[in-house]
Design an enzyme around this catalytic site. Sequence first.
Site, PDB file in Angstrom:
ATOM      1  N   GLY A 122       0.840  -1.192   0.000  1.00 45.74           N
ATOM      2  CA  GLY A 122       0.000   0.000   0.000  1.00 45.74           C
ATOM      3  C   GLY A 122       0.873   1.240   0.000  1.00 45.74           C
ATOM      4  O   GLY A 122       0.571   2.231   0.655  1.00 45.74           O
TER       5      GLY A 122
ATOM      6  N   ALA B  36      -5.671  -1.540  14.737  1.00 40.93           N
ATOM      7  CA  ALA B  36      -6.452  -0.540  14.021  1.00 40.93           C
ATOM      8  C   ALA B  36      -5.802   0.826  14.111  1.00 40.93           C
ATOM      9  O   ALA B  36      -6.155   1.733  13.349  1.00 40.93           O
ATOM     10  CB  ALA B  36      -7.869  -0.479  14.600  1.00 40.93           C
ATOM     11  N   ASN B  37      -4.857   0.995  15.021  1.00 42.47           N
ATOM     12  CA  ASN B  37      -4.169   2.268  15.182  1.00 42.47           C
ATOM     13  C   ASN B  37      -2.769   1.991  15.712  1.00 42.47           C
ATOM     14  O   ASN B  37      -2.619   1.332  16.745  1.00 42.47           O
ATOM     15  CB  ASN B  37      -4.948   3.177  16.148  1.00 42.47           C
ATOM     16  CG  ASN B  37      -4.423   4.593  16.161  1.00 42.47           C
ATOM     17  OD1 ASN B  37      -3.242   4.836  16.336  1.00 42.47           O
ATOM     18  ND2 ASN B  37      -5.329   5.542  15.977  1.00 42.47           N
ATOM     19  N   THR B  38      -1.751   2.478  15.015  1.00 43.03           N
ATOM     20  CA  THR B  38      -0.375   2.209  15.428  1.00 43.03           C
ATOM     21  C   THR B  38       0.224   3.344  16.249  1.00 43.03           C
ATOM     22  O   THR B  38       1.404   3.289  16.593  1.00 43.03           O
ATOM     23  CB  THR B  38       0.517   1.945  14.199  1.00 43.03           C
ATOM     24  OG1 THR B  38       0.387   3.033  13.267  1.00 43.03           O
ATOM     25  CG2 THR B  38       0.134   0.635  13.523  1.00 43.03           C
TER      26      THR B  38
ATOM     27  N   HIS C 235     -12.927  12.429  12.080  1.00 42.34           N
ATOM     28  CA  HIS C 235     -11.876  12.275  11.073  1.00 42.34           C
ATOM     29  C   HIS C 235     -12.160  13.180   9.874  1.00 42.34           C
ATOM     30  O   HIS C 235     -13.236  13.759   9.764  1.00 42.34           O
ATOM     31  CB  HIS C 235     -11.769  10.817  10.603  1.00 42.34           C
ATOM     32  CG  HIS C 235     -11.105   9.910  11.594  1.00 42.34           C
ATOM     33  ND1 HIS C 235     -11.782   9.369  12.664  1.00 42.34           N
ATOM     34  CD2 HIS C 235      -9.825   9.461  11.685  1.00 42.34           C
ATOM     35  CE1 HIS C 235     -10.944   8.612  13.363  1.00 42.34           C
ATOM     36  NE2 HIS C 235      -9.760   8.660  12.797  1.00 42.34           N
TER      37      HIS C 235
ATOM     38  N   LYS D  82     -12.648  10.011   4.962  1.00 44.68           N
ATOM     39  CA  LYS D  82     -12.655   8.692   5.606  1.00 44.68           C
ATOM     40  C   LYS D  82     -14.000   8.013   5.382  1.00 44.68           C
ATOM     41  O   LYS D  82     -15.061   8.602   5.611  1.00 44.68           O
ATOM     42  CB  LYS D  82     -12.375   8.819   7.110  1.00 44.68           C
ATOM     43  CG  LYS D  82     -12.215   7.466   7.805  1.00 44.68           C
ATOM     44  CD  LYS D  82     -11.725   7.635   9.225  1.00 44.68           C
ATOM     45  CE  LYS D  82     -11.562   6.298   9.929  1.00 44.68           C
ATOM     46  NZ  LYS D  82     -10.562   5.437   9.281  1.00 44.68           N
TER      47      LYS D  82
END
Length: 252
Positions: A8, A107-109, A139, A143
């Site tokens: 990606g 889902a979130n780093t 957001h 999104k």
Amino acid sequence: MAAIGILGAQGRMGQAIAAIAPTMGATLAGGVDLGGAVFGEHGDAATLAAQCDVLVDFSSPVALAGHLAAASATGVPIVIGTTGLQPEHHALIDEAAAAGLAVLQSANTSLGVNLLAHLVREATARLGPDWDIEIVEMHHRHKVDAPSGTALLLGEAAAAGRGSDGVTLNRFDRIGHGNDRPREEGTIGYASLRGGSVAGDHMVVLASDNERIELGHRAENRTIFARGAVKACLWMAGRAPGRYSMNDVLGL
């Protein structure tokens, strides 16, 4: 020094990771996207996996199965930050981990968001059902998925604190379009806002009679997610098979 392969690579997160990874002690093995190689000499996920120490995937749910297969075939660990995953995607991740793949999915780093989830779990574990739980997220206008994966992550943390998997507690349609009804005790309500260029705001509200606790996080730009993703990649390189989370990276 770990060599990272980006899946990606043309997306916002892929570009952010490519920009920041060299500043954090990582090298870039290459990057691929739907149309093939974006940089490097690897035209697809399989060839890229064979030439890197860890893959990081911020593509789309429809590409997940192929990316897991590429990682499994080479035994290279993979960090998955793709959002919008459904139960069937999580089942694929579970199967790959059980079959011998080292995989970290979040889902979130952001390190801050994952610490927030830990605090939410600790708080709900100590507060009774008379404390209502509401999650509000905002957001940018582009999104698509709602509520956000991060909101769901925070909801899972809140539910875990109360000894539930969260699915039976979540309420997404409590208000409007004929769904108006009183709040059910012990449930977790969600509200999603979209507009402007907001990178990601999340607030968990714990409300009881005459008092309220608000635990929140505001993302000012995507660099925080990229930095967390690279830290996860460095931690995952050479890791034993299994399913991991950002909690493991943080030592929580």
